[in-house]
Design an enzyme around this catalytic site. Structure first.
Site, PDB file in Angstrom:
ATOM      1  N   HIS A  80       0.839  -1.182   0.000  1.00 56.74           N
ATOM      2  CA  HIS A  80       0.000   0.000   0.000  1.00 56.74           C
ATOM      3  C   HIS A  80       0.883   1.244   0.000  1.00 56.74           C
ATOM      4  O   HIS A  80       1.998   1.216   0.518  1.00 56.74           O
ATOM      5  CB  HIS A  80      -0.919   0.034   1.230  1.00 56.74           C
ATOM      6  CG  HIS A  80      -1.949  -1.045   1.230  1.00 56.74           C
ATOM      7  ND1 HIS A  80      -2.611  -1.461   2.367  1.00 56.74           N
ATOM      8  CD2 HIS A  80      -2.440  -1.807   0.228  1.00 56.74           C
ATOM      9  CE1 HIS A  80      -3.453  -2.424   2.062  1.00 56.74           C
ATOM     10  NE2 HIS A  80      -3.361  -2.648   0.768  1.00 56.74           N
ATOM     11  N   THR A  81       0.356   2.320  -0.579  1.00 52.35           N
ATOM     12  CA  THR A  81       1.089   3.584  -0.573  1.00 52.35           C
ATOM     13  C   THR A  81       1.230   4.083   0.856  1.00 52.35           C
ATOM     14  O   THR A  81       0.244   4.201   1.587  1.00 52.35           O
ATOM     15  CB  THR A  81       0.341   4.633  -1.424  1.00 52.35           C
ATOM     16  OG1 THR A  81       0.199   4.139  -2.752  1.00 52.35           O
ATOM     17  CG2 THR A  81       1.100   5.950  -1.452  1.00 52.35           C
ATOM     18  N   ARG A  82       2.450   4.379   1.267  1.00 51.88           N
ATOM     19  CA  ARG A  82       2.690   4.845   2.641  1.00 51.88           C
ATOM     20  C   ARG A  82       2.906   6.342   2.715  1.00 51.88           C
ATOM     21  O   ARG A  82       2.811   6.936   3.782  1.00 51.88           O
ATOM     22  CB  ARG A  82       3.886   4.111   3.242  1.00 51.88           C
ATOM     23  CG  ARG A  82       3.622   2.621   3.490  1.00 51.88           C
ATOM     24  CD  ARG A  82       4.809   1.968   4.155  1.00 51.88           C
ATOM     25  NE  ARG A  82       5.980   1.960   3.276  1.00 51.88           N
ATOM     26  CZ  ARG A  82       7.193   1.570   3.646  1.00 51.88           C
ATOM     27  NH1 ARG A  82       7.403   1.184   4.905  1.00 51.88           N
ATOM     28  NH2 ARG A  82       8.209   1.561   2.794  1.00 51.88           N
TER      29      ARG A  82
ATOM     30  N   TRP B   9      -4.456   9.410   0.306  1.00 51.55           N
ATOM     31  CA  TRP B   9      -3.680  10.425   1.011  1.00 51.55           C
ATOM     32  C   TRP B   9      -4.086  11.818   0.545  1.00 51.55           C
ATOM     33  O   TRP B   9      -3.325  12.545  -0.087  1.00 51.55           O
ATOM     34  CB  TRP B   9      -2.184  10.186   0.790  1.00 51.55           C
ATOM     35  CG  TRP B   9      -1.725   8.899   1.385  1.00 51.55           C
ATOM     36  CD1 TRP B   9      -1.585   7.706   0.753  1.00 51.55           C
ATOM     37  CD2 TRP B   9      -1.373   8.669   2.749  1.00 51.55           C
ATOM     38  NE1 TRP B   9      -1.170   6.739   1.618  1.00 51.55           N
ATOM     39  CE2 TRP B   9      -1.018   7.302   2.872  1.00 51.55           C
ATOM     40  CE3 TRP B   9      -1.314   9.467   3.886  1.00 51.55           C
ATOM     41  CZ2 TRP B   9      -0.617   6.739   4.068  1.00 51.55           C
ATOM     42  CZ3 TRP B   9      -0.917   8.912   5.083  1.00 51.55           C
ATOM     43  CH2 TRP B   9      -0.574   7.563   5.168  1.00 51.55           C
TER      44      TRP B   9
END
Length: 638
Positions: free
Chosen positions: A43-45, A150
């Site tokens: 997953h994009t952090r 985000w």
């Protein structure tokens, strides 16, 4: 000699059958075979390309949002024309700070929702509150999946005569407020917005714009991820208006107080040669508004030679590096001019088209006319662009298509064109209008007794015309009349003439013992000549096609009677005599008001003419564009 035999039941594994081979009972694994081990879920952090603050402010009559156009790649100000305001519908704008890729994902998500809703064609439209609620659930769901988007999102809109402004962050926390800011703006800009709103909760549009510009300027000075170029969105009851690539008026004189510093002044000459530009602009139908949509699908620019020469000050020093400056500038222009041109066409130009090309006109009595495109513009005929528009009247509260199809137009390739623009309206326009007015119950006319001349106002006058039974049953009683269309009127157009045809029911009522009683009802079959003309008195429009009906011919028959049967011939002559001042006069009030035709603000007709064709009316003429009209429009002089 002793021979040692290995124990077959020994715990020691036997040697492999071949080097690198499988054990007994195992399978050989080929080197190219894919691994059966599941890859870890990733997953994009943290965001990659991100945008900073978004500002939102309500004012008297709408909502205004603003965001700069910088896309930061980490701490690098990499992309300088990234739009972060997106029009979702005619009442809603989506704005985002944070990861730009996640913002693009949200755009596709909402485009799919709105497109699916419109495909049902049930008249339902999402309000800003609907879309905001859907967004809060999506953000909270993604957070619960440990895969958040985000972004911090601001939703601005206008619904039910009130402005709407909502905030939702990456973990689904959501609220509504009259002033909103995200990113560093929530610390720096929000106090400025709140101060302005608390002083005057009913800010004007200009005051709201000045407040946002002031806050953006402060952010540009204080936020190293901000830019002086910004987009501005305004949502009112007239729709969504987005202005792109606006520039803040900044002042860096304060930098003189920072030591050491360097100052110089002079001029620079920049010249280029061998410049080529190729662009492909697709002109299609805007599926949301029904207007025209532009999309620059291809752009290529080439600069053959660029020359830079400095003058004044330390120009001798700068000119030592002219080759390096020319190369850098040439490379920058080759890399960025196309993106700027694409943005200018895809965002500001489309926004201007939505504002200036009006496709819906609301008329009186809850009826509107829709000129939305029904297909993409047709460029198949050389030198001709064909726009196929609805030209359909409908009720505002209950929009429905008329129960009849539009007739076809003649093939444009079979005629010669000498004028710049031709507007053809078929009988479908007029008949959809009559159908909409008829459905709205507007094609009726009542004549009370006080509007009837005294000699015609009692039953005694009509005894010899209608029947002696009228006076026998209602002697010397006051009379009233009512006319109502029994079907929507039709229109027949030929190259020589135009004829309007309609059916109606005309009733006589008698005042008896304090209440009205129906004496009789006649079925009328009416035919009248129609005259049409073009009204272009105002340079701002709307331009109108006006009409008038005259020379009525009426045939009547007895539909219902409470006084027995009678011959209608004498009464037929009387109705024909008074029709122009009664029912047709009422109809002419609508026709004289005119039907607006679609046009572009600032575009005016030169020597327009109106002619009849087989089944259609044609307005033709040359056109001229007057930019000064737009300036007068902005200043409120129109």
């Amino acid at each position: 000699m002793a021979v040692r035999v290995p124990d077959p039941f020994s715990a020691v594994s036997p040697p492999p059958l071949w080097t690198g081979g499988p054990p007994i009972g195992g399978l050989y694994r080929f080197p190219s075979a894919p691994s059966t081990k599941a890859a870890p879920v990733k997953h994009t952090r943290y965001p990659t390309v991100s945008g900073t603050s978004v500002l939102g402010l309500t004012f008297d009559g709408g909502v205004m949002l603003a965001a700069d156009t910088l896309g930061s790649y980490g701490s690098l100000a990499r992309f300088r024309s990234v739009p972060r305001l997106r029009k979702l519908s005619e009442t809603t704008v989506l704005a985002a700070s944070g990861d730009y890729a996640d913002f693009q994902h949200l755009q596709r998500f909402f485009d799919g929702i709105i497109m699916r809703s419109e495909s049902f064609d049930d008249g339902h439209k999402y309000t800003p509150q609907n879309l905001f609620n859907r967004l809060t659930r999506l953000m909270y769901y993604r957070r619960c999946q440990f895969n958040p988007l985000w972004n911090v999102i601001v939703v601005g809109g206008y619904q039910e005569g009130k402005p709407f402004l909502g905030y939702v962050n990456s973990i689904g926390t959501a609220f509504e407020a009259p002033t909103l800011a995200t990113g560093l703006g929530s610390y720096i800009a929000q106090p400025l917005l709140r101060e302005a709103y608390e002083k005057n909760p009913r800010l004007t549009r200009e005051e709201a714009k000045e407040t946002l510009q002031k806050a953006l300027k402060v952010l540009f000075y204080r936020d190293c991820r901000a830019l002086s170029t910004y987009d501005l969105a305004v949502v009112t009851d007239e729709g969504v208006e987005i202005e792109g690539q606006l520039q803040l008026d900044t002042n860096w004189e304060v930098a003189h107080y920072v030591r050491p510093h360097f100052e110089d002044s002079g001029t620079v000459d920049i010249s280029g040669s061998g410049i080529s530009l190729k662009m492909t602009v697709d002109i299609t139908m805007n599926k949301t508004s029904g207007g025209i949509h532009l999309n620059c699908s291809y752009c290529s620019i080439g600069i053959g030679d660029l020359s830079v020469t400095f003058h004044g000050g330390l120009s001798w020093f700068y000119n030592l590096f002219d080759s390096m400056i020319e190369g850098k500038l040439k490379s920058y222009m080759n890399d960025n001019m196309c993106s700027q041109l694409k943005y200018g066409i895809n965002v500001p130009a489309n926004g201007a088209l939505d504002r200036l090309l009006k496709v819906t006109y609301v008329l009186e009595d809850g009826v509107e006319i829709d000129y939305a495109l029904v297909a993409n513009p047709n460029f198949s005929h050389p030198g001709i662009v064909i726009l196929d528009m609805k030209g359909e009247f409908r009720l505002v509260k209950d929009p429905q298509d008329p129960p009849f199809p539009p007739p076809p137009f003649p093939d444009p390739s079979l005629r010669n064109f000498s004028k710049m623009i031709y507007l053809q309206g078929s009988t479908y326009v007029a008949e959809s209008a009559s159908w909409a007015f008829w459905k709205a119950g507007l094609l009726s006319y009542n004549v009370s007794n006080d509007k009837i001349p005294a000699e015609f106002g009692t039953t005694d006058f009509y005894c010899s015309i209608v029947s002696p039974m009228l006076c026998k049953k209602y002697p010397n009683k006051k009379v009233m009349f009512g006319v109502v269309a029994s079907d929507y009127p039709r229109l027949k157009i030929t190259p020589e003439y135009a004829v309007a045809m309609g059916k109606a029911l005309a009733s006589m009522y008698v005042e008896n013992n304090g209440h009205e009683e129906l004496a009789f009802t006649l079925a009328l079959d009416i035919q009248a000549d129609m005259k049409l003309w073009f009204n272009s008195s105002s340079p701002m429009g709307p331009y109108l096609v006006c009409g008038n009906v005259s020379n009525p011919k009426v045939n009547m028959s007895l539909y219902k009677s409470n006084i027995g049967n009678f011959n209608c011939s004498t009464l037929n002559d009387l109705v024909t005599k008074f029709a122009p001042t009664m029912g047709l006069g009422y109809l002419n009030d609508y026709l004289n008001a005119g039907i607006p035709i679609p046009t572009l603000v600032g575009l005016s007709f030169v020597d327009p003419s109106l002619t009849f064709g087989k089944g259609y009316v044609e307005v033709s003429g040359d056109v001229k564009y007057s930019p000064e009209i737009l300036e007068k429009l902005k200043r409120g002089q129109y």
